[in-house]
Write a protein that holds these residues in place. Structure first.
Motif, PDB file in Angstrom:
ATOM      1  N   ASN A 115       0.644  -1.334   0.037  1.00 16.29           N
ATOM      2  CA  ASN A 115       0.031   0.058  -0.108  1.00 16.29           C
ATOM      3  C   ASN A 115       0.814   1.244  -0.213  1.00 16.29           C
ATOM      4  N   ALA A 116       0.264   2.354   0.011  1.00 18.62           N
ATOM      5  CA  ALA A 116       0.985   3.615   0.011  1.00 18.62           C
ATOM      6  C   ALA A 116       2.150   3.940   1.246  1.00 18.62           C
ATOM      7  N   GLN A 167       0.701   1.315  -4.942  1.00 19.91           N
ATOM      8  CA  GLN A 167       1.030   2.303  -4.209  1.00 19.91           C
ATOM      9  C   GLN A 167       0.169   3.653  -4.622  1.00 19.91           C
ATOM     10  N   ARG A 168       0.371   3.749  -5.884  1.00 23.75           N
ATOM     11  CA  ARG A 168      -0.268   5.280  -6.312  1.00 23.75           C
ATOM     12  C   ARG A 168      -1.628   5.293  -6.482  1.00 23.75           C
ATOM     13  N   ASP A 170      -3.406   3.314  -4.240  1.00 21.11           N
ATOM     14  CA  ASP A 170      -4.047   3.255  -2.792  1.00 21.11           C
ATOM     15  C   ASP A 170      -3.786   4.874  -2.285  1.00 21.11           C
ATOM     16  N   ARG A 171      -2.840   5.615  -2.925  1.00 20.08           N
ATOM     17  CA  ARG A 171      -3.042   6.851  -2.513  1.00 20.08           C
ATOM     18  C   ARG A 171      -3.971   7.631  -2.981  1.00 20.08           C
ATOM     19  N   GLU A 172      -4.464   7.297  -4.263  1.00 16.90           N
ATOM     20  CA  GLU A 172      -5.438   8.127  -5.104  1.00 16.90           C
ATOM     21  C   GLU A 172      -6.716   7.518  -4.282  1.00 16.90           C
ATOM     22  N   GLN A 175      -7.226   9.616  -1.091  1.00 16.10           N
ATOM     23  CA  GLN A 175      -7.574  11.022  -1.276  1.00 16.10           C
ATOM     24  C   GLN A 175      -9.104  11.169  -1.662  1.00 16.10           C
TER      25      GLN A 175
END
Length: 176
Positions: A115-116, A167-168, A170-172, A175
């Motif tokens: 994950n992130a 990871q990208r 998961d960050r999105e 948000q």
């Protein structure tokens, strides 16, 4: 994928599968261990020959030392390739899986969330290693940390990009 039905989450899918390279690796550590093991076995053999000249079975006490020396001489070279030949890697859109199948121990499947917050690193080369987790353990009264990852894989840059994409994503998701 059949076989993964009871392991994967409903929204989880396998992105990549592979295995570590199982070829023989010669390093300074394995050479030093082999030299020490050869000397250890040689001394034990010499001791057994000398003890056998006295008659009886006392010489047999040297067999354990001789065996340990032989194991040290060859084990350093052969242990990692043997372990790698019994290891499988998988990457889903959520987790990294490491499966092993060793005699006596049996089959094991470990999973690690990607994950992130996951700390990723890659040791580049013809056979790359990607680290994505750590394990703390105690050895001889001291705490040590072992890095966990996909070791000696041929398509390391591709797998690393897949993990960065996870990871990208998961960050999105966090948000929104």
């Amino acid at each position: 994928m059949s076989g993964w039905d009871d392991i994967l989450d409903p929204d989880e899918e396998i992105l990549w599968q592979g295995r570590p390279d199982a070829s023989l690796v010669v390093s300074a550590e394995t050479v030093v261990t082999a030299i020490f093991g050869t000397a250890f076995a040689g001394f034990a053999f010499f001791w057994m020959v000398m003890a056998a000249q006295g008659g009886g079975f006392f010489w047999m006490f040297g067999l354990i030392h001789f065996s340990v020396g032989v194991a040290m001489a060859f084990g350093g070279f052969l242990r990692r390739p043997w372990q790698n030949s019994r290891t499988w890697y998988s990457l889903s859109n959520k987790r990294a899986f490491i499966a092993t199948d060793y005699p006596i121990v049996g089959k094991r499947l470990r999973s690690y969330a990607i994950n992130a917050a996951t700390s990723l690193s890659m040791d580049e080369g013809a056979l790359a290693t990607i680290h994505f987790a750590t394990q703390t353990y105690t050895h001889k009264g001291r705490q040590r940390t072992r890095r966990i990852g996909f070791h000696r894989i041929a398509d390391g840059p591709h797998v690393y990009r897949l993990m960065r994409d996870i990871q990208r994503h998961d960050r999105e998701q966090a948000q929104t």
